[in-house]
Each structure stands twice: as structure tokens, then as C-alpha cells.
Design an enzyme around this catalytic site. Sequence first.
Site, PDB file in Angstrom:
ATOM      1  N   PRO A 124       0.855  -1.225   0.086  1.00 59.48           N
ATOM      2  CA  PRO A 124      -0.144  -0.011  -0.231  1.00 59.48           C
ATOM      3  C   PRO A 124       1.040   1.377  -0.104  1.00 59.48           C
ATOM      4  O   PRO A 124       1.898   1.247   0.479  1.00 59.48           O
ATOM      5  CB  PRO A 124      -0.720  -0.031   1.318  1.00 59.48           C
ATOM      6  N   GLU A 125       0.453   2.373  -0.618  1.00 61.64           N
ATOM      7  CA  GLU A 125       1.142   3.657  -0.796  1.00 61.64           C
ATOM      8  C   GLU A 125       0.437   4.587  -0.084  1.00 61.64           C
ATOM      9  O   GLU A 125      -0.565   4.228   0.690  1.00 61.64           O
ATOM     10  CB  GLU A 125       1.124   3.885  -2.408  1.00 61.64           C
ATOM     11  N   LYS A 169       3.937   5.888   4.980  1.00 61.57           N
ATOM     12  CA  LYS A 169       3.194   4.749   4.827  1.00 61.57           C
ATOM     13  C   LYS A 169       3.059   4.096   6.073  1.00 61.57           C
ATOM     14  O   LYS A 169       2.431   2.844   6.117  1.00 61.57           O
ATOM     15  CB  LYS A 169       3.942   3.475   4.120  1.00 61.57           C
ATOM     16  N   ARG A 179      11.183  -4.033  -7.021  1.00 59.68           N
ATOM     17  CA  ARG A 179      12.285  -3.812  -8.203  1.00 59.68           C
ATOM     18  C   ARG A 179      11.509  -3.606  -9.560  1.00 59.68           C
ATOM     19  O   ARG A 179      12.352  -3.087 -10.470  1.00 59.68           O
ATOM     20  CB  ARG A 179      13.055  -5.285  -8.118  1.00 59.68           C
TER      21      ARG A 179
END
Length: 269
Positions: A2-3, A51, A259
Site C-alpha cells: 500500500p502506498e 506509509k 524492483r
Amino acid sequence: MPEGDTVFRQAAVLHAALAGEVLTASDFRVPKYATVDLSGRTVERVIARGKHLLMQFGDLTVQSHLKMEGTWHVYPRDAQGARPRWRRPAHTARCVLRTHDQEAVGFSLGELSISSPAEAQEKLAHLGPDLLGPDWDSTEASRRLLSAPRRSIGVALLDQSNLAGIGNVFRSEICFLAGILPSRPVSEVADLARVIELSEKLLNVNRLRIRRCTTANPTAGPPYWVYGRGGKPCMRCGTRVRKSELGEAELREAAVEDRVIYFCPSCQS
């Protein structure tokens, strides 16, 4: 993971349900805090910091981080006080906070801690300016990004010590909208102020949306320009969107786990 917009939205929901209410019961399902009882305490407020989600109880702060799978749910309690039906398995609950009318449950939380406000503040002191917080400072964000000029902009945006709140989705979208390759060194980004402006704008317009969207229409069509669209045609130029990864050494240096990056090789340079 989650951002910042997701955490902000969950904090807003929890604050609306709990702020000013007295807990009738608490249940911390992690060994370190299994004996902690916050019943009788009043929830002062619930806020997001990057966050991280913070519940404040005067001299105590309950801090959680959702990591990959975590979420908070709020369930109304009926007049008889019967336990509501949870939408996630009970064995994944890590924290249960009850008031007379509501029940807040934290499922699969990646981090959960209870400390003094000062200790909580110290723990989060490394974070950069919060894109959705009252301390947002674009000048300070720029200074921090430029402190490591050879780091790629894609990695730098994920580093929460630069600016807090951006995750893997937003960094792909920010780089696309800014027209820059995520592998470009920060020092070679011609308009860093534009990148920072886009970062703040995208998180703010999505902070209370149920369906996150970086394109024109949040209710229909693809929600993202490039994220998750590897191999599909770019919606601007038709070139195939690429899915790639950034360098391992750079990722270890920035302590970044995400990544995968998506970009358009024609629209971004």
C-alpha cells in the site's frame, strides 16, 4: 505494498470511526503486546505519516505499517454488542479495538508497535517530507533527492527518507508523466521540480478515491498509463510498454524491495 494514498484513506476512515471514542476492549495478537489493555482509553486521533498509520491515545501511540498484505477494517457493532462478521480470516487479525459502536481490526499488519509519542516520533524521524502531510515541503524534498545525485530517479522516489508516501505504482506513473526514464540519474533530470509537483498532485488527487487512477477517468478505462501494462501498447504513442528492473546494487543501497518498473521507451528518455 500500500502506498501513501491508501494509508491516508485508511487513517481517515479509522479517525472518523474512533476519534473521541472510549475503547471498551483491545486485543493485541502479537506476543510482545499480548497483555496490553487499552480499554477505558480515549482515541485522540488517527493520522498517516507516509506509509505508517498512527493511533494516538495521549501518552501512548499505536503504530502500524501495512507492508504487503496489511489492511484495517471498521465494522459497526449492533445494539446487542454482538461481534460483527469479519471479511478476512480471524487468524490474520493482529489488533482489535472496540468501542460501543465500532470495531476496528488490523489484519496481516507488517509492523505493530506501542510506544510513547516521543518514541514513535523518533522511530519515524528518518522519513522525508510527507506528500500528504502538514509538513510537506517541496524544497526540502528536492534537497534530499539531490543529496545522492547519481542514484536513479526511480530508486530515489521510492526512498522514504527523500519524500514519504510513494510506492511502486506511483513511481512508474510519475516517471511516465514527467517523460523521464526511471533509470536516469537524479542529477540528469532536467526539471526535478516538475517530478516533485507530479508526486504531490498524484497522491493528493487519489487520497480519498476508492479506485486509484492516474489517467483521465477514475471510473472507466485503464487506471494507469504504464504500471502493470508491460507488453501492452502505450496509450499515448502505441509503443509497447516495457517491464524491467533496476540495478541490484542500487536497490540494496536504498533499502528498496520493489524492483519492477514499467516505462514507455518512446515517451520517456
